[in-house]
Design a protein around this motif. Structure first.
Motif, PDB file in Angstrom:
ATOM      1  N   GLN A 229      39.072 123.927  30.937  1.00  0.00           N
ATOM      2  CA  GLN A 229      39.551 122.864  31.821  1.00  0.00           C
ATOM      3  C   GLN A 229      38.371 122.294  32.599  1.00  0.00           C
ATOM      4  O   GLN A 229      37.524 123.030  33.088  1.00  0.00           O
ATOM      5  CB  GLN A 229      40.601 123.393  32.792  1.00  0.00           C
ATOM      6  CG  GLN A 229      41.198 122.300  33.645  1.00  0.00           C
ATOM      7  CD  GLN A 229      42.400 122.779  34.437  1.00  0.00           C
ATOM      8  OE1 GLN A 229      42.586 123.964  34.638  1.00  0.00           O
ATOM      9  NE2 GLN A 229      43.218 121.850  34.892  1.00  0.00           N
TER      10      GLN A 229
ATOM     11  N   VAL B  31      37.581 119.644  35.774  1.00  0.00           N
ATOM     12  CA  VAL B  31      38.145 118.906  36.906  1.00  0.00           C
ATOM     13  C   VAL B  31      36.996 118.365  37.745  1.00  0.00           C
ATOM     14  O   VAL B  31      36.041 119.089  38.037  1.00  0.00           O
ATOM     15  CB  VAL B  31      39.047 119.810  37.781  1.00  0.00           C
ATOM     16  CG1 VAL B  31      39.600 119.051  38.965  1.00  0.00           C
ATOM     17  CG2 VAL B  31      40.178 120.397  36.957  1.00  0.00           C
TER      18      VAL B  31
ATOM     19  N   THR C 226      40.998 112.900  42.888  1.00  0.00           N
ATOM     20  CA  THR C 226      40.692 113.559  41.623  1.00  0.00           C
ATOM     21  C   THR C 226      40.290 112.498  40.616  1.00  0.00           C
ATOM     22  O   THR C 226      41.020 111.534  40.404  1.00  0.00           O
ATOM     23  CB  THR C 226      41.905 114.365  41.117  1.00  0.00           C
ATOM     24  OG1 THR C 226      42.319 115.264  42.139  1.00  0.00           O
ATOM     25  CG2 THR C 226      41.556 115.145  39.861  1.00  0.00           C
TER      26      THR C 226
ATOM     27  N   LYS D 215      38.922 113.411  37.384  1.00  0.00           N
ATOM     28  CA  LYS D 215      39.038 113.913  36.017  1.00  0.00           C
ATOM     29  C   LYS D 215      39.799 115.228  36.055  1.00  0.00           C
ATOM     30  O   LYS D 215      39.556 116.063  36.919  1.00  0.00           O
ATOM     31  CB  LYS D 215      37.642 114.120  35.434  1.00  0.00           C
ATOM     32  CG  LYS D 215      37.579 114.743  34.063  1.00  0.00           C
ATOM     33  CD  LYS D 215      36.111 114.885  33.663  1.00  0.00           C
ATOM     34  CE  LYS D 215      35.924 115.639  32.375  1.00  0.00           C
ATOM     35  NZ  LYS D 215      34.510 115.784  32.034  1.00  0.00           N
ATOM     36  N   ASN D 216      40.736 115.401  35.127  1.00  0.00           N
ATOM     37  CA  ASN D 216      41.457 116.662  34.986  1.00  0.00           C
ATOM     38  C   ASN D 216      41.861 116.783  33.518  1.00  0.00           C
ATOM     39  O   ASN D 216      42.888 116.252  33.103  1.00  0.00           O
ATOM     40  CB  ASN D 216      42.684 116.710  35.896  1.00  0.00           C
ATOM     41  CG  ASN D 216      43.300 118.089  35.943  1.00  0.00           C
ATOM     42  OD1 ASN D 216      43.130 118.886  35.031  1.00  0.00           O
ATOM     43  ND2 ASN D 216      44.022 118.370  37.012  1.00  0.00           N
TER      44      ASN D 216
ATOM     45  N   THR E 270      42.124 119.227  29.871  1.00  0.00           N
ATOM     46  CA  THR E 270      42.257 120.555  29.294  1.00  0.00           C
ATOM     47  C   THR E 270      41.966 120.466  27.801  1.00  0.00           C
ATOM     48  O   THR E 270      42.501 119.586  27.126  1.00  0.00           O
ATOM     49  CB  THR E 270      43.680 121.110  29.512  1.00  0.00           C
ATOM     50  OG1 THR E 270      43.948 121.141  30.902  1.00  0.00           O
ATOM     51  CG2 THR E 270      43.808 122.512  28.947  1.00  0.00           C
TER      52      THR E 270
ATOM     53  N   GLN F  13      45.216 115.309  31.979  1.00  0.00           N
ATOM     54  CA  GLN F  13      46.310 115.623  32.894  1.00  0.00           C
ATOM     55  C   GLN F  13      46.218 114.844  34.198  1.00  0.00           C
ATOM     56  O   GLN F  13      47.063 115.015  35.079  1.00  0.00           O
ATOM     57  CB  GLN F  13      46.321 117.119  33.188  1.00  0.00           C
ATOM     58  CG  GLN F  13      46.596 117.940  31.950  1.00  0.00           C
ATOM     59  CD  GLN F  13      46.572 119.425  32.237  1.00  0.00           C
ATOM     60  OE1 GLN F  13      45.972 119.875  33.199  1.00  0.00           O
ATOM     61  NE2 GLN F  13      47.235 120.188  31.395  1.00  0.00           N
ATOM     62  N   LEU F  14      45.236 113.990  34.336  1.00  0.00           N
ATOM     63  CA  LEU F  14      45.036 113.246  35.576  1.00  0.00           C
ATOM     64  C   LEU F  14      46.210 112.308  35.839  1.00  0.00           C
ATOM     65  O   LEU F  14      46.613 111.550  34.977  1.00  0.00           O
ATOM     66  CB  LEU F  14      43.738 112.444  35.505  1.00  0.00           C
ATOM     67  CG  LEU F  14      43.368 111.669  36.770  1.00  0.00           C
ATOM     68  CD1 LEU F  14      43.182 112.618  37.940  1.00  0.00           C
ATOM     69  CD2 LEU F  14      42.103 110.867  36.542  1.00  0.00           C
TER      70      LEU F  14
ATOM     71  N   THR G 229      49.075 116.840  39.661  1.00  0.00           N
ATOM     72  CA  THR G 229      47.641 116.530  39.522  1.00  0.00           C
ATOM     73  C   THR G 229      47.394 115.051  39.831  1.00  0.00           C
ATOM     74  O   THR G 229      46.666 114.380  39.123  1.00  0.00           O
ATOM     75  CB  THR G 229      47.127 116.857  38.112  1.00  0.00           C
ATOM     76  OG1 THR G 229      47.845 116.069  37.161  1.00  0.00           O
ATOM     77  CG2 THR G 229      47.262 118.319  37.777  1.00  0.00           C
TER      78      THR G 229
END
Length: 194
Positions: free
Chosen positions: A22, A24, A57, A59-60, A62, A71-72, A77
């Protein structure tokens, strides 16, 4: 062994492999301000403290078995979250108002043509803000410092966002852990040391 049946006497080794990665990235912001109100005007008493905490946030993602999932902006999130707190202090009294902000987002980052995708016209949820009001008062009782307090959480009784279930229990109807699920709640109590 000749003539052996099944796995009797065999040893089976099982081990876990963490194959998920992951990534982030984000930026956290903090602003604070404190002022004695008498410095603004002689007729004003007490002091005011303001504090803003915000997270953006950026960048998120996986990665699992070569598949990258963005997942952003999904429930839990969101791109923006924040907390604004204002406290007025006068003598032994402290009154605090807090506003917790949860940004808007999407239900799915898969294209609507994907089996896990959601139609574009319904693929969103709105931002939410929750307000809390707290009152503290410091006393001396039997020579001990005691603080009595009262708190109203979710002051305006805001319902959680209606987020439909997707691929896990965590996304059941409006129930990601960031949302208030109880509605308005009251707490009273006292803090002291022995």
């Amino acid at each position: 062994m000749p003539g052996a049946r099944g796995i009797e006497g065999a040893t089976i080794y099982i081990g876990g492999v963490n194959a998920q990665k992951q990534a982030v990235e984000g930026v956290d912001y903090e602003l604070s301000y404190r002022a004695d109100l008498a410095s603004l005007s002689d007729g004003l008493k007490g002091s005011v403290d303001l504090r803003l905490l915000a997270s953006n946030t950026l960048k998120n993602e996986t990665a699992l078995a070569g598949t990258l999932t963005d997942q952003l902006g999904l429930p839990g999130t969101m791109k923006w979250n924040g907390l604004l707190t204002g406290t007025y202090t006068y003598g032994p009294s402290r009154t605090t108002v807090s506003v917790r902000y949860l940004g808007s987002g999407r239900l799915s980052n898969f294209p609507s043509t994907n089996a896990q995708g959601v139609a574009d016209e319904i693929n969103h949820f709105g931002a939410a803000a929750y307000v809390e009001l707290a009152q503290n008062y410091d006393l001396k009782i039997a020579g001990r410092n005691v603080t009595v307090f009262g708190v109203v959480e979710n002051l305006f009784d805001r319902d959680p966002n209606p987020i439909p279930g997707l691929f896990s229990v965590a996304y059941a109807f409006g129930t990601t852990s960031q949302y208030d699920l109880l509605g308005r709640a009251y707490r009273v109590g006292a803090r002291f040391r022995f």
